[in-house]
Design a protein around this motif. Structure first.
Motif, PDB file in Angstrom:
ATOM      1  N   ASN A   1      -8.682 -10.313 -22.599  1.00  0.00           N
ATOM      2  CA  ASN A   1      -9.582  -9.256 -22.163  1.00  0.00           C
ATOM      3  C   ASN A   1      -8.839  -8.036 -21.636  1.00  0.00           C
ATOM      4  OD1 ASN A   1     -11.945 -10.769 -22.713  1.00  0.00           O
ATOM      5  ND2 ASN A   1     -11.717 -11.862 -20.768  1.00  0.00           N
ATOM      6  N   GLY A   2      -7.514  -8.040 -21.759  1.00  0.00           N
ATOM      7  CA  GLY A   2      -6.718  -6.873 -21.379  1.00  0.00           C
ATOM      8  C   GLY A   2      -6.121  -6.918 -19.992  1.00  0.00           C
ATOM      9  N   LEU A   3      -6.319  -8.019 -19.251  1.00  0.00           N
ATOM     10  CA  LEU A   3      -5.786  -8.094 -17.893  1.00  0.00           C
ATOM     11  C   LEU A   3      -4.360  -8.638 -17.882  1.00  0.00           C
ATOM     12  CD1 LEU A   3      -8.816  -7.757 -17.230  1.00  0.00           C
ATOM     13  CD2 LEU A   3      -8.468  -9.339 -15.328  1.00  0.00           C
ATOM     14  N   ARG A   4      -3.599  -8.174 -16.914  1.00  0.00           N
ATOM     15  CA  ARG A   4      -2.300  -8.767 -16.609  1.00  0.00           C
ATOM     16  C   ARG A   4      -2.398  -9.462 -15.251  1.00  0.00           C
ATOM     17  NH1 ARG A   4       2.259  -4.216 -18.086  1.00  0.00           N
ATOM     18  NH2 ARG A   4       1.033  -2.934 -16.649  1.00  0.00           N
ATOM     19  N   VAL A   5      -1.691 -10.573 -15.121  1.00  0.00           N
ATOM     20  CA  VAL A   5      -1.725 -11.367 -13.887  1.00  0.00           C
ATOM     21  C   VAL A   5      -0.294 -11.732 -13.517  1.00  0.00           C
ATOM     22  CG1 VAL A   5      -2.598 -13.425 -12.735  1.00  0.00           C
ATOM     23  CG2 VAL A   5      -3.977 -12.321 -14.525  1.00  0.00           C
ATOM     24  N   THR A   6       0.105 -11.351 -12.316  1.00  0.00           N
ATOM     25  CA  THR A   6       1.474 -11.593 -11.861  1.00  0.00           C
ATOM     26  C   THR A   6       1.462 -12.362 -10.553  1.00  0.00           C
ATOM     27  OG1 THR A   6       2.229  -9.502 -12.848  1.00  0.00           O
ATOM     28  CG2 THR A   6       3.651 -10.504 -11.175  1.00  0.00           C
ATOM     29  N   SER A   7       2.229 -13.436 -10.490  1.00  0.00           N
ATOM     30  CA  SER A   7       2.495 -14.117  -9.231  1.00  0.00           C
ATOM     31  C   SER A   7       3.852 -13.652  -8.709  1.00  0.00           C
ATOM     32  CB  SER A   7       2.521 -15.636  -9.416  1.00  0.00           C
ATOM     33  OG  SER A   7       1.236 -16.155  -9.658  1.00  0.00           O
ATOM     34  N   VAL A   8       3.896 -13.248  -7.454  1.00  0.00           N
ATOM     35  CA  VAL A   8       5.144 -12.848  -6.807  1.00  0.00           C
ATOM     36  C   VAL A   8       5.493 -13.910  -5.775  1.00  0.00           C
ATOM     37  CG1 VAL A   8       6.315 -11.092  -5.432  1.00  0.00           C
ATOM     38  CG2 VAL A   8       4.649 -10.410  -7.176  1.00  0.00           C
TER      39      VAL A   8
ATOM     40  N   ALA B   1       8.981  -5.129  -5.618  1.00  0.00           N
ATOM     41  CA  ALA B   1       8.771  -6.054  -6.730  1.00  0.00           C
ATOM     42  C   ALA B   1       7.354  -5.941  -7.270  1.00  0.00           C
ATOM     43  CB  ALA B   1       9.039  -7.487  -6.264  1.00  0.00           C
ATOM     44  N   VAL B   2       6.381  -5.780  -6.383  1.00  0.00           N
ATOM     45  CA  VAL B   2       4.995  -5.579  -6.822  1.00  0.00           C
ATOM     46  C   VAL B   2       4.873  -4.293  -7.622  1.00  0.00           C
ATOM     47  CG1 VAL B   2       2.625  -5.194  -6.054  1.00  0.00           C
ATOM     48  CG2 VAL B   2       4.053  -6.901  -4.902  1.00  0.00           C
ATOM     49  N   LEU B   3       5.448  -3.218  -7.111  1.00  0.00           N
ATOM     50  CA  LEU B   3       5.389  -1.939  -7.816  1.00  0.00           C
ATOM     51  C   LEU B   3       6.028  -2.048  -9.192  1.00  0.00           C
ATOM     52  CD1 LEU B   3       4.717   1.090  -7.828  1.00  0.00           C
ATOM     53  CD2 LEU B   3       6.945   1.487  -6.743  1.00  0.00           C
ATOM     54  N   GLY B   4       7.148  -2.775  -9.292  1.00  0.00           N
ATOM     55  CA  GLY B   4       7.795  -2.948 -10.586  1.00  0.00           C
ATOM     56  C   GLY B   4       6.906  -3.662 -11.578  1.00  0.00           C
TER      57      GLY B   4
ATOM     58  N   ALA C   1       0.828  -1.202   0.000  1.00  0.00           N
ATOM     59  CA  ALA C   1       0.000   0.000   0.000  1.00  0.00           C
ATOM     60  C   ALA C   1       0.863   1.253   0.000  1.00  0.00           C
ATOM     61  CB  ALA C   1      -0.936  -0.011   1.205  1.00  0.00           C
ATOM     62  N   ARG C   2       1.896   1.263   0.807  1.00  0.00           N
ATOM     63  CA  ARG C   2       2.790   2.426   0.831  1.00  0.00           C
ATOM     64  C   ARG C   2       3.485   2.622  -0.511  1.00  0.00           C
ATOM     65  NH1 ARG C   2       3.971   0.352   6.112  1.00  0.00           N
ATOM     66  NH2 ARG C   2       5.825  -0.714   5.295  1.00  0.00           N
ATOM     67  N   ALA C   3       3.889   1.524  -1.133  1.00  0.00           N
ATOM     68  CA  ALA C   3       4.586   1.624  -2.416  1.00  0.00           C
ATOM     69  C   ALA C   3       3.671   2.149  -3.519  1.00  0.00           C
ATOM     70  CB  ALA C   3       5.156   0.262  -2.811  1.00  0.00           C
ATOM     71  N   LEU C   4       2.399   1.786  -3.472  1.00  0.00           N
ATOM     72  CA  LEU C   4       1.460   2.219  -4.512  1.00  0.00           C
ATOM     73  C   LEU C   4       0.868   3.597  -4.250  1.00  0.00           C
ATOM     74  CD1 LEU C   4      -0.587  -1.070  -5.131  1.00  0.00           C
ATOM     75  CD2 LEU C   4       1.265  -0.141  -6.528  1.00  0.00           C
ATOM     76  N   SER C   5       0.973   4.066  -3.019  1.00  0.00           N
ATOM     77  CA  SER C   5       0.295   5.296  -2.627  1.00  0.00           C
ATOM     78  C   SER C   5       0.625   6.523  -3.481  1.00  0.00           C
ATOM     79  CB  SER C   5       0.605   5.599  -1.158  1.00  0.00           C
ATOM     80  OG  SER C   5      -0.030   6.784  -0.743  1.00  0.00           O
ATOM     81  N   PRO C   6       1.873   6.725  -3.905  1.00  0.00           N
ATOM     82  CA  PRO C   6       2.147   7.928  -4.707  1.00  0.00           C
ATOM     83  C   PRO C   6       1.423   7.962  -6.051  1.00  0.00           C
ATOM     84  CG  PRO C   6       4.177   7.043  -3.771  1.00  0.00           C
ATOM     85  CD  PRO C   6       3.117   6.014  -3.561  1.00  0.00           C
ATOM     86  N   THR C   7       1.010   6.817  -6.556  1.00  0.00           N
ATOM     87  CA  THR C   7       0.441   6.767  -7.910  1.00  0.00           C
ATOM     88  C   THR C   7      -0.985   6.233  -7.960  1.00  0.00           C
ATOM     89  OG1 THR C   7       1.509   4.601  -8.188  1.00  0.00           O
ATOM     90  CG2 THR C   7       2.671   6.535  -9.059  1.00  0.00           C
ATOM     91  N   HIS C   8      -1.518   5.749  -6.842  1.00  0.00           N
ATOM     92  CA  HIS C   8      -2.825   5.108  -6.847  1.00  0.00           C
ATOM     93  C   HIS C   8      -3.692   5.588  -5.681  1.00  0.00           C
ATOM     94  CE1 HIS C   8      -0.547   2.301  -9.356  1.00  0.00           C
ATOM     95  NE2 HIS C   8      -1.690   1.763  -9.745  1.00  0.00           N
TER      96      HIS C   8
ATOM     97  N   ASP D   1      -8.143  -0.879 -11.140  1.00  0.00           N
ATOM     98  CA  ASP D   1      -6.915  -0.981 -11.931  1.00  0.00           C
ATOM     99  C   ASP D   1      -5.962  -2.046 -11.413  1.00  0.00           C
ATOM    100  OD1 ASP D   1      -6.962   1.605 -13.836  1.00  0.00           O
ATOM    101  OD2 ASP D   1      -7.812   2.123 -11.882  1.00  0.00           O
ATOM    102  N   VAL D   2      -5.922  -2.220 -10.103  1.00  0.00           N
ATOM    103  CA  VAL D   2      -4.974  -3.171  -9.514  1.00  0.00           C
ATOM    104  C   VAL D   2      -5.651  -3.891  -8.354  1.00  0.00           C
ATOM    105  CG1 VAL D   2      -2.752  -3.465  -8.348  1.00  0.00           C
ATOM    106  CG2 VAL D   2      -2.996  -1.719 -10.126  1.00  0.00           C
ATOM    107  N   LEU D   3      -5.504  -5.202  -8.325  1.00  0.00           N
ATOM    108  CA  LEU D   3      -5.951  -6.023  -7.200  1.00  0.00           C
ATOM    109  C   LEU D   3      -4.750  -6.816  -6.702  1.00  0.00           C
ATOM    110  CD1 LEU D   3      -8.032  -7.373  -5.338  1.00  0.00           C
ATOM    111  CD2 LEU D   3      -8.596  -8.931  -7.236  1.00  0.00           C
ATOM    112  N   VAL D   4      -4.347  -6.561  -5.467  1.00  0.00           N
ATOM    113  CA  VAL D   4      -3.206  -7.259  -4.881  1.00  0.00           C
ATOM    114  C   VAL D   4      -3.705  -8.164  -3.765  1.00  0.00           C
ATOM    115  CG1 VAL D   4      -0.971  -7.061  -3.721  1.00  0.00           C
ATOM    116  CG2 VAL D   4      -1.660  -5.333  -5.405  1.00  0.00           C
TER     117      VAL D   4
END
Length: 229
Positions: A164-171, A206-209, A21-28, A74-77
């Motif tokens: 359908n335009g989605l991206r899916v990432t496993s970390v 890594a999530v932010l990247g 949440a802190r990492a995404l806060s500046p942009t989301h 836009d993003v679901l983590v």
């Protein structure tokens, strides 16, 4: 309607979820998911545009109500998780069920309910998995099986929803210095030293990247391990 992208982060009251949440806060803009409304509120107060999103992921029937009104995401983590350890002999069906309910079924159902909102935004789903989702060891059977299942879910979702335009990432983080890790090491009977593990901020980076990847790129699997000292 705000043009700032919206992200929902589960498990956001502490550990990796709070760091994401802190990492995404500046942009989301942020919806902070978790059961403890007070703890979520404290995290929200520290961030630019965040609000608590209290929800019990163990109560799958309640999630439909919880997501009502989210029509674009836009993003679901998926960061919420549990880890109950024990040998096969020690782990009864209830233990296996608890690992699966949060680590798999909640991830599946919340994603399913939010698919229309994610499709509307051309969104990104990030599943925080574990090294145990790639390799297992004695006494980690139920937890590891749940993480292997979460990996299969993410892989299947990617196949189905990339058109359908989605991206899916496993970390896949290695051991990370969180309260959960402290409990795990106690159960294993080994000393806990945060310096031996990844920091939550490193996993969040890594999530932010992945989320910040250029539109032509699809980060599918991200493995993060502590550096050997």
């Amino acid at each position: 309607m705000s043009k700032t992208p919206l992200a929902l982060v589960t498990g956001a009251s502490r550990g990796i979820g709070a760091a994401v949440a802190r990492a995404l806060s500046p942009t989301h803009r942020l919806l902070l998911g978790g059961r403890d409304a007070d703890a979520l509120g404290k995290v929200a107060e520290e961030l630019r545009d965040a609000q608590a999103w209290p929800a019990d992921l163990g109560d799958l029937a309640s999630l439909g109500t919880a997501v009502a009104g989210i029509d674009r995401l836009d993003v679901l983590v998926h960061s919420a998780g549990v880890a109950e350890l024990g040998t096969i002999e020690q782990s009864d069906s209830a233990s296996w069920r608890r690992n699966y309910e949060i680590n798999v079924l909640a991830v599946v159902e919340l994603t399913r309910l939010l698919l229309p909102a994610l499709r509307a935004a051309g969104g990104h789903v990030v599943v925080i998995n574990s090294g145990s989702g790639m390799n297992t060891k004695a006494a980690w059977g139920a937890y590891s099986a749940s993480k292997f299942a979460a990996r299969a879910f993410a892989d299947t979702l990617r196949l189905e929803e990339e058109p359908n335009g989605l991206r899916v990432t496993s970390v896949f983080p290695g051991r990370t210095a969180t309260e959960m890790q402290e409990a795990v090491t106690a159960a294993e009977g080994i000393p806990y030293s945060p310096d031996d593990y990844l920091s939550p901020d490193s996993v969040a980076a890594a999530v932010l990247g992945a989320v910040s990847a250029t539109p032509d790129a699809h980060p599918t699997d991200v493995i993060v391990r502590p550096r050997r000292r």
